[in-house]
Design an enzyme around this catalytic site. Structure first.
Site, PDB file in Angstrom:
ATOM      1  N   GLY A   9       0.656  -1.295   0.193  1.00 11.36           N
ATOM      2  CA  GLY A   9      -0.132   0.022   0.073  1.00 11.36           C
ATOM      3  C   GLY A   9       0.980   1.236   0.015  1.00 11.36           C
ATOM      4  N   GLY A  13      -1.404   7.274   0.648  1.00 16.70           N
ATOM      5  CA  GLY A  13      -2.204   7.577   2.125  1.00 16.70           C
ATOM      6  C   GLY A  13      -1.044   7.050   2.947  1.00 16.70           C
ATOM      7  N   ILE A  14      -1.333   6.288   4.204  1.00 18.31           N
ATOM      8  CA  ILE A  14      -0.327   5.990   5.180  1.00 18.31           C
ATOM      9  C   ILE A  14       0.761   5.373   4.423  1.00 18.31           C
ATOM     10  CG2 ILE A  14      -0.028   4.739   7.445  1.00 18.31           C
ATOM     11  CD1 ILE A  14      -3.085   5.282   7.758  1.00 18.31           C
ATOM     12  N   ASP A  33       2.076  -2.293  -4.538  1.00 18.33           N
ATOM     13  CA  ASP A  33       0.965  -1.613  -4.636  1.00 18.33           C
ATOM     14  C   ASP A  33       0.290  -2.214  -5.926  1.00 18.33           C
ATOM     15  OD1 ASP A  33      -1.125   0.080  -4.350  1.00 18.33           O
ATOM     16  OD2 ASP A  33      -0.146   1.365  -3.173  1.00 18.33           O
ATOM     17  N   GLY A  72      -4.908  -1.954   1.846  1.00 16.52           N
ATOM     18  CA  GLY A  72      -6.237  -2.171   2.393  1.00 16.52           C
ATOM     19  C   GLY A  72      -7.241  -1.440   1.486  1.00 16.52           C
ATOM     20  N   SER A 112      -7.552  -0.778  12.219  1.00 19.35           N
ATOM     21  CA  SER A 112      -8.424   0.306  12.472  1.00 19.35           C
ATOM     22  C   SER A 112      -8.978   0.271  13.414  1.00 19.35           C
ATOM     23  CB  SER A 112      -9.548   0.210  10.837  1.00 19.35           C
ATOM     24  OG  SER A 112     -10.509   1.179  11.319  1.00 19.35           O
ATOM     25  N   TYR A 152     -15.905  -4.049   6.390  1.00 23.81           N
ATOM     26  CA  TYR A 152     -14.577  -3.532   6.526  1.00 23.81           C
ATOM     27  C   TYR A 152     -14.122  -3.854   7.930  1.00 23.81           C
ATOM     28  CZ  TYR A 152     -10.916   0.004   7.043  1.00 23.81           C
ATOM     29  OH  TYR A 152      -9.712   0.777   7.505  1.00 23.81           O
TER      30      TYR A 152
END
Length: 258
Positions: A9, A13-14, A33, A72, A112, A152
């Site tokens: 990922g 983002g993160i 990714d 994710g 999360s 999720y």
């Protein structure tokens, strides 16, 4: 001393913010990714998971010092089960031999705060049993009855439980490899921006993930925690789900679980 990291990922983002931070500190980062990465692989598929492990071995020279499983999916689609749980587990299990060959190896998965929301036990139980087909079927059943919103959180609850079960085993703690999860609140990323752009959806998000400390987070605010958990300084923290959520977990669960 420079360390070699692999981050899934990593293109946004993160994951991207953490890769940037680690590179600025002089580390080597191998990004994975769906596109714009050193390793292009779809972790929803068996072939993609095998591709990740194979290319990681090639690009790392057979050793990694840290792995961050950050890939994710949000949304109400069963495919999230394959990425968020089975893709993350395949990443960590598949790369564990490379970590065992590294120096002060560490691993973290991004869970999360949704892991503490009410979730679909059929999805989570099937995932923890290692039955991807059953987990996908349970997720589709949730969609069919109008409860796709539970997918999720169910995947994140399952991966958090997997971390707790797995971190203390001989392959991880016994091999000197701390294994943890982090649980962010609402983070402004390409995955969440479309949802937050709608005032109605944003209101629901803020009701379900209340963040009294500074509100929604930026990816760069999450990166320091991931950096520390995967550093040699982390000698004893393992099997933990570390909430970095602006207080959301404390609001949602209070002190009743202590």
């Amino acid at each position: 001393m420079s360390r070699t990291y692999l981050i899934t990922g990593a293109a946004s983002g993160i994951g991207k913010a953490t890769a940037t931070r680690l590179k600025e500190q002089g580390n080597t980062v191998i990004g994975a990714d769906l596109k714009d990465a050193d390793i292009v692989a779809d972790l929803a598929t068996l072939d993609g998971r095998a591709q990740l492990v194979r290319r990681a071995g090639e690009l790392s020279g057979g050793r990694l010092d840290a792995v961050i499983a950050g890939a994710g999916l949000a949304g109400f689609e069963p495919r999230a089960v394959s990425v968020n749980y089975f893709g993350a587990v395949a990443t960590l299990e598949g790369l564990r031999p490379l970590l065992a060959a590294g120096t002060d190896p560490r691993a973290v998965v991004i869970a999360s705060v949704a892991s503490v929301h009410p979730h679909d036990t059929a999805i989570a139980d099937a995932a923890l049993a290692g039955d991807e087909g059953a987990a996908l079927a349970a997720a589709q059943a949730a969609v069919d009855r109008g409860e796709g919103y539970a997918i999720y959180g169910s995947t994140k609850a399952a991966i958090a439980r997997w971390i707790r079960r797995t971190a203390v085993t001989a392959d991880w703690a016994g091999a000197g490899i701390p294994l943890n999860a982090i649980a962010p609140g609402t983070v402004i990323t390409p995955m969440t921006e479309p949802m937050l752009a709608s005032p109605d959806v944003r209101k629901i998000v803020d009701e379900t993930v209340p963040m009294p400390l500074h509100g929604h987070a930026q990816p760069a605010q999450i990166a320091p925690l991931l950096t520390w958990l995967t550093s040699p300084e982390n000698e004893l923290v393992t099997g933990q789900v570390v909430f970095i959520d602006g207080g959301a977990d404390a609001v949602l669960r209070g002190d009743g679980t202590w």
